[in-house]
Design a protein around this motif. Structure first.
Motif, mmCIF file in Angstrom:
data_model
loop_
_atom_site.group_PDB
_atom_site.id
_atom_site.type_symbol
_atom_site.label_atom_id
_atom_site.label_comp_id
_atom_site.label_asym_id
_atom_site.label_seq_id
_atom_site.Cartn_x
_atom_site.Cartn_y
_atom_site.Cartn_z
ATOM 1 N N LEU A 86 -16.154 -0.375 -5.772
ATOM 2 C CA LEU A 86 -16.905 -0.723 -6.975
ATOM 3 C C LEU A 86 -16.120 -0.446 -8.254
ATOM 4 C CD1 LEU A 86 -20.484 0.486 -6.030
ATOM 5 C CD2 LEU A 86 -19.747 -1.853 -6.409
ATOM 6 N N VAL A 87 -15.193 0.488 -8.191
ATOM 7 C CA VAL A 87 -14.438 0.825 -9.407
ATOM 8 C C VAL A 87 -12.942 0.613 -9.215
ATOM 9 C CG1 VAL A 87 -16.102 2.463 -10.312
ATOM 10 C CG2 VAL A 87 -14.362 3.241 -8.708
ATOM 11 N N ASN A 88 -12.594 -0.286 -8.304
ATOM 12 C CA ASN A 88 -11.187 -0.497 -7.932
ATOM 13 C C ASN A 88 -10.583 0.785 -7.406
ATOM 14 O OD1 ASN A 88 -11.026 -3.205 -8.541
ATOM 15 N ND2 ASN A 88 -10.616 -2.776 -10.692
ATOM 16 N N GLY A 89 -11.332 1.663 -7.006
ATOM 17 C CA GLY A 89 -11.275 2.799 -6.207
ATOM 18 C C GLY A 89 -10.590 4.039 -6.411
ATOM 19 N N MET A 90 -9.942 4.538 -7.218
ATOM 20 C CA MET A 90 -9.190 5.744 -6.962
ATOM 21 C C MET A 90 -9.414 6.804 -8.011
ATOM 22 S SD MET A 90 -7.416 3.551 -4.697
ATOM 23 C CE MET A 90 -8.672 2.488 -4.881
ATOM 24 N N VAL A 91 -8.637 7.886 -7.872
ATOM 25 C CA VAL A 91 -8.732 8.975 -8.833
ATOM 26 C C VAL A 91 -7.743 8.703 -9.962
ATOM 27 C CG1 VAL A 91 -8.394 11.438 -9.151
ATOM 28 C CG2 VAL A 91 -9.365 10.583 -7.018
ATOM 29 N N SER B 169 -17.044 6.067 4.716
ATOM 30 C CA SER B 169 -17.668 4.777 4.435
ATOM 31 C C SER B 169 -18.287 4.773 3.038
ATOM 32 C CB SER B 169 -18.731 4.467 5.493
ATOM 33 O OG SER B 169 -19.406 3.268 5.172
ATOM 34 N N LEU B 170 -18.977 5.862 2.693
ATOM 35 C CA LEU B 170 -19.568 5.962 1.355
ATOM 36 C C LEU B 170 -18.472 5.944 0.285
ATOM 37 C CD1 LEU B 170 -22.321 8.683 1.921
ATOM 38 C CD2 LEU B 170 -22.691 6.289 1.315
ATOM 39 N N GLN B 171 -17.422 6.693 0.560
ATOM 40 C CA GLN B 171 -16.335 6.763 -0.405
ATOM 41 C C GLN B 171 -15.682 5.401 -0.589
ATOM 42 O OE1 GLN B 171 -13.905 10.362 -0.574
ATOM 43 N NE2 GLN B 171 -12.170 9.055 -0.084
ATOM 44 N N GLU B 172 -15.501 4.687 0.509
ATOM 45 C CA GLU B 172 -14.881 3.367 0.437
ATOM 46 C C GLU B 172 -15.706 2.414 -0.416
ATOM 47 O OE1 GLU B 172 -13.774 -0.296 3.481
ATOM 48 O OE2 GLU B 172 -14.157 1.710 4.263
ATOM 49 N N PRO C 221 -4.651 3.307 4.131
ATOM 50 C CA PRO C 221 -4.657 3.538 2.676
ATOM 51 C C PRO C 221 -5.382 2.418 1.937
ATOM 52 C CG PRO C 221 -2.468 3.901 3.599
ATOM 53 C CD PRO C 221 -3.287 3.289 4.685
ATOM 54 N N TYR C 222 -6.256 2.791 1.019
ATOM 55 C CA TYR C 222 -7.032 1.866 0.185
ATOM 56 C C TYR C 222 -8.016 1.027 1.016
ATOM 57 C CZ TYR C 222 -3.126 3.039 -2.894
ATOM 58 O OH TYR C 222 -2.176 3.718 -3.609
ATOM 59 N N TRP C 223 -8.242 1.431 2.265
ATOM 60 C CA TRP C 223 -9.236 0.800 3.124
ATOM 61 C C TRP C 223 -9.076 -0.726 3.161
ATOM 62 C CZ3 TRP C 223 -10.338 4.561 -0.542
ATOM 63 C CH2 TRP C 223 -10.504 5.843 -0.015
ATOM 64 N N GLU C 224 -10.151 -1.462 2.847
ATOM 65 C CA GLU C 224 -10.098 -2.921 2.963
ATOM 66 C C GLU C 224 -9.843 -3.627 1.630
ATOM 67 O OE1 GLU C 224 -9.927 -4.256 5.883
ATOM 68 O OE2 GLU C 224 -10.183 -2.232 6.681
ATOM 69 N N MET C 225 -9.394 -2.877 0.646
ATOM 70 C CA MET C 225 -9.055 -3.522 -0.623
ATOM 71 C C MET C 225 -7.920 -4.514 -0.406
ATOM 72 S SD MET C 225 -9.156 -0.304 -3.288
ATOM 73 C CE MET C 225 -8.496 -1.280 -4.631
ATOM 74 N N THR C 226 -7.918 -5.600 -1.156
ATOM 75 C CA THR C 226 -6.821 -6.572 -1.041
ATOM 76 C C THR C 226 -5.574 -5.997 -1.695
ATOM 77 O OG1 THR C 226 -7.287 -7.655 -3.152
ATOM 78 C CG2 THR C 226 -8.499 -8.442 -1.198
ATOM 79 N N ASN C 227 -4.425 -6.560 -1.350
ATOM 80 C CA ASN C 227 -3.179 -6.091 -1.949
ATOM 81 C C ASN C 227 -3.184 -6.254 -3.464
ATOM 82 O OD1 ASN C 227 -1.765 -5.175 0.342
ATOM 83 N ND2 ASN C 227 -1.237 -7.272 0.917
ATOM 84 N N GLN C 228 -3.757 -7.363 -3.938
ATOM 85 C CA GLN C 228 -3.820 -7.574 -5.386
ATOM 86 C C GLN C 228 -4.695 -6.530 -6.059
ATOM 87 O OE1 GLN C 228 -1.963 -9.548 -7.238
ATOM 88 N NE2 GLN C 228 -0.915 -10.144 -5.345
ATOM 89 N N ASP C 229 -5.804 -6.155 -5.407
ATOM 90 C CA ASP C 229 -6.669 -5.105 -5.959
ATOM 91 C C ASP C 229 -5.939 -3.766 -5.997
ATOM 92 O OD1 ASP C 229 -8.756 -6.797 -6.439
ATOM 93 O OD2 ASP C 229 -9.820 -6.354 -4.569
ATOM 94 N N ARG D 243 0.815 -1.223 0.000
ATOM 95 C CA ARG D 243 0.000 0.000 0.000
ATOM 96 C C ARG D 243 0.846 1.270 0.000
ATOM 97 N NH1 ARG D 243 -5.224 -1.752 1.447
ATOM 98 N NH2 ARG D 243 -5.100 -3.980 1.831
ATOM 99 N N TRP D 244 2.115 1.145 0.385
ATOM 100 C CA TRP D 244 2.988 2.318 0.479
ATOM 101 C C TRP D 244 4.066 2.327 -0.611
ATOM 102 C CZ3 TRP D 244 0.611 -0.010 4.489
ATOM 103 C CH2 TRP D 244 -0.036 0.796 5.436
ATOM 104 N N THR D 245 4.087 1.302 -1.462
ATOM 105 C CA THR D 245 5.241 1.103 -2.346
ATOM 106 C C THR D 245 4.930 1.499 -3.788
ATOM 107 O OG1 THR D 245 6.000 -0.695 -0.928
ATOM 108 C CG2 THR D 245 6.943 -0.586 -3.126
ATOM 109 N N ALA D 246 5.917 2.108 -4.440
ATOM 110 C CA ALA D 246 5.788 2.563 -5.826
ATOM 111 C C ALA D 246 5.660 1.369 -6.775
ATOM 112 C CB ALA D 246 6.999 3.404 -6.208
ATOM 113 N N PRO D 247 4.973 1.558 -7.910
ATOM 114 C CA PRO D 247 4.750 0.444 -8.852
ATOM 115 C C PRO D 247 6.040 -0.226 -9.320
ATOM 116 C CG PRO D 247 3.415 2.352 -9.458
ATOM 117 C CD PRO D 247 4.309 2.797 -8.353
ATOM 118 N N GLU D 248 7.092 0.572 -9.618
ATOM 119 C CA GLU D 248 8.324 -0.035 -10.131
ATOM 120 C C GLU D 248 9.036 -0.852 -9.056
ATOM 121 O OE1 GLU D 248 9.648 3.957 -8.444
ATOM 122 O OE2 GLU D 248 7.947 3.194 -9.599
ATOM 123 N N ALA D 249 8.835 -0.483 -7.781
ATOM 124 C CA ALA D 249 9.447 -1.250 -6.695
ATOM 125 C C ALA D 249 8.703 -2.563 -6.480
ATOM 126 C CB ALA D 249 9.460 -0.427 -5.413
#
Length: 749
Positions: A742-747, A734-737, A590-598, A555-561
């Protein structure tokens, strides 16, 4: 008219009864005494103020008597090295006047004696110390590592008439380590055709022990090609200069906190060749005699060397001249030019590029063949008898974490945190445990946790660090949800960024930057910690396996890492953006209860965490900059520090918040239904987040389905009577989560 009848008339002139007055005999009517004033006599021309109420000479007699204001309220501070920002709320009672202003009293306190003195004229107040109209002020040019008390007093037009005690609120702060002030006094010494000697005085405010000075010089009008000399003394000689040329010199000092700013420019001119030649001619007889004597002495010395007697002193006292006759002895004694540690080092620059860099860098202790050598090189050994363990405050990977006291001979007692190595450890565990001390001991910065030392010669093996009263940042923020101003939060973020800038400059990559690994003290100073797990995070509960083995905090790590294990300062910058999000959301996961894979999938597809509630737009934009997919596009830590400094100096820039409607991804189409989620009804949802008390209010106002609830805004909650900030935040998050899930969540970027 009834008032007029109650006043007497003598000889055709109206006389005011007690409680009324007539300011002028020409006035036709009597006036009632204004509030907080009275008169017990007839025919009064003015009214007397009640006790503790006053009237200025310039106040009209018809104006109410007023009193000094009460003390300002809820004063808070933000410490940034040797600057302090104060903010407060106006007094509850303005005393009945509108001319309230503020006065700041500054006192420098000695903790060992409990005595405070006035700060003196060196402290600057922005915008001013007296007559402040706004409810904030910044003090700069304070001393480092000093206890200060600031008294904020509200005053009005009658404050100087009151004999009563001053009404003020006080704030106690301790400044941090800071760079030294500029060198101001530079004197020229001996000047020759090819050299200039200089001397100077130590800065007025060294703010610590001066480690060295940096002298920058260049030929006038040739600023792009300059030379830097480093000296541990307050004097230096610049050599290799051109005759009859003007050179510009600037000097700055360095302490453990870093370099101060360069001094102003000082210009000195070398001697022309003709003058130097004349001077040299006069010196020829003296030189001739000197050379003759020198040759004789040299012959004697070499004869002495060849006898080998000088080297009989042994390695501890052997002369470097022994190298001439007995080079093997000097090799055995470990003598070499590199070990001389000369007082001056030269670095040459051309067009801004370093040719011979001398920057201190981080040394990986894992490169040592013997890990114990690294520990003793970078960490001080402490006698166990100097440590008093008081209580257990937590559990670490290798054993217990305790608080206690450290009393070293000749030094004052300090509160410390003590990490202990559990009984029955393996040699690998001992090596890994002490590895953190080998790393931490190389760092010296006010925003990096400070290592006091280690205990390795007795059991239990211990790592002793400074004690941080408020513990880990994520837990502290959760306990104090909504309790800080935006400026205070930005101050925390600035401290973390300053610590990371220092690590980045040292060439150290943290790899596990997160709010749980930031410690915070009683002055809200944040310090980066947890260097032991920065290589392979095998036991971190926040970690997830990657395809290349080992665990990393997804949840804290950059994509390339994550994908290629490419850890750099740029990947630390990504993690810093997540820490910013944690701080502004008061420790939200960060990312609430989403799984690491999500999380991995969403980030790879370009989605980013949405803005926390009530987040300043400038801070969220900085988060998004840190989360750029191209690591070269992310800001460097020095840029982050500069940006946060600008925000702190200009608090109005933090007033623009992220638009509530844009906090959730614009990919959330209107047809997205929350009713198909985990909750079958509005009541079930509110009960699940422990907000069931609002079920009836939601239903009565038409929010009877989850689809209707999906459109709720913060303004809607306030209209419904949800006034508690904590409740608003819980509902909106809670609403935001749910929407995010529903959309894999982010901006999307």
């Amino acid at each position: 008219m009834p008032v007029e009848l109650k006043n007497k008339i003598y000889n055709g002139v109206k006389v005011c009864r007690p409680g009324f007055f007539k300011a002028s005999p020409h006035s036709q009517s009597c006036s009632k005494c204004p509030p907080h004033s009275y008169t017990h006599e007839e025919a009064s021309t003015s009214c007397v103020c009640e006790k503790d109420y006053f009237r200025r000479e310039s106040d009209p007699p018809t104006m109410a008597c007023t009193r000094p204001p009460s003390a300002p309220r809820n004063a808070i501070s933000n410490v940034n090295e040797t600057s302090v920002f104060l903010e407060w709320i106006p007094p509850a009672d303005a005393g009945g006047r509108k001319d309230v202003s503020y006065y700041i009293a500054c006192k420098k306190c000695h903790s060992h004696a409990g005595v405070c003195d006035e700060c003196g004229g060196h402290v600057r107040y922005l915008p001013r110390q007296i007559g402040l109209k706004n409810t904030s002020v910044m003090m700069v040019d304070l001393l480092a590592h000093t206890n200060y008390t600031f008294e904020i007093e509200a005053v009005n037009g009658v404050s100087d008439l009151s004999p009563g005690a001053r009404q003020y609120v006080s704030v106690n702060v301790t400044t941090n380590q800071a760079a030294p002030s500029p060198v101001t006094n530079v004197k020229k010494g001996k000047i020759a055709k090819n050299s200039i000697s200089l001397s100077w005085q130590e800065p007025d405010r060294p703010n610590g022990i001066i480690l060295e000075y940096e002298i920058k010089y260049f030929e006038k009008d040739q600023e792009t090609s300059y030379t830097i000399i480093k000296s541990k003394e307050t004097s230096v000689t610049a050599e290799g200069l051109k005759p009859a040329s003007v050179y510009v010199f600037q000097i700055r000092a360095r302490t453990a906190a870093g370099y101060g700013v360069f001094s102003r420019r000082f210009e000195f001119e070398t001697i022309p060749v003709s003058v130097a030649a004349s001077s040299d001619q006069n010196q020829i007889p003296i030189i001739a005699v000197s050379v003759t004597v020198g040759v004789i002495l040299l012959a004697v010395v070499f004869g002495f060397l060849l006898s080998g007697s000088c080297c009989e002193w042994g390695c501890g006292r052997a002369s470097p001249l022994c190298a001439v006759a007995h080079p093997g002895l000097m090799w055995r004694c470990g003598y070499s030019k590199a070990k001389q540690d000369p007082e001056e080092e030269k670095m040459h620059f051309h067009n801004g590029h370093i040719k011979l860099p001398g920057v201190r860098t981080y040394i990986d202790p894992h490169t040592y063949e013997d890990p114990n050598q690294a520990v003793h090189e970078f960490a001080k050994e402490i006698e166990a008898s100097c440590i008093t363990i008081e209580r257990v405050i937590g559990a670490g990977e290798f054993g217990e974490v305790c608080s206690g006291r450290l009393k070293l001979p000749g030094k004052r007692e300090l509160p410390v945190a003590i990490k202990t190595l559990k009984v029955g450890y393996t040699e690998k565990q001992r090596r890994d445990f002490l590895g953190e001390a080998s790393i931490m001991g190389q760092f010296d910065h006010p925003n990096i946790i400070h290592l006091e030392g280690v205990v390795t010669k007795s059991k239990p093996v211990m790592i002793v660090t400074e004690y941080m009263e408020n513990g880990s940042l994520d837990t502290f923020l959760k306990k104090n949800d909504g309790q800080f101003t935006v400026i205070q939060l930005v101050g925390m973020l600035r401290g973390i960024a300053a610590g990371m800038k220092y690590l980045s400059d040292m060439g150290y990559v943290h790899r596990d930057l997160a709010a749980r690994n930031i410690l915070i003290n009683s002055n809200l100073v944040c310090k980066v910690s947890d260097f032991g797990l920065s290589r392979v995070l095998e036991d971190d509960p926040e970690a997830a396996y990657t395809t290349r083995g080992g665990k990393i905090p997804i949840r804290w790590t950059a994509p390339e890492a994550i994908a290629f294990r490419k850890f750099t300062s740029a990947s630390d910058a990504w993690s810093y953006g997540i820490v910013m999000w944690e701080v502004v959301s008061y420790g939200e996961r960060p990312y609430w209860e989403m799984t690491n894979q999500d999380v991995i999938k969403a980030v790879e597809e370009g989605y980013r965490l949405p803005s926390p509630m009530d987040c300043p737009a400038a801070l969220y934009q900085l988060m998004l900059d840190c989360w750029q997919k191209d690591r070269n596009s992310r800001p460097k830590f020095d840029e982050i520090v500069n940006m946060l400094d600008k925000l702190i100096r200009n608090p109005s820039s933090l007033k623009t918040l992220v638009n509530a409607s844009s906090r959730v991804s614009n990919l959330l189409a209107e047809h997205v239904s929350l009713g198909s989620g985990a909750y079958r009804s509005v009541g079930e949802w509110l009960e699940a987040i422990k907000m069931g008390r609002y079920t009836e209010i939601f239903m009565e106002n038409g929010y009877s389905s989850m689809d209707a609830v999906a459109q709720v805004t913060l303004e809607d909650l306030r209209r419904l009577g949800v006034t508690l900030v904590g409740h608003q935040k819980k509902i909106m998050n809670s609403l935001q989560e749910m929407k995010v899930q529903l959309v894999n969540g982010m901006v999307p970027l």
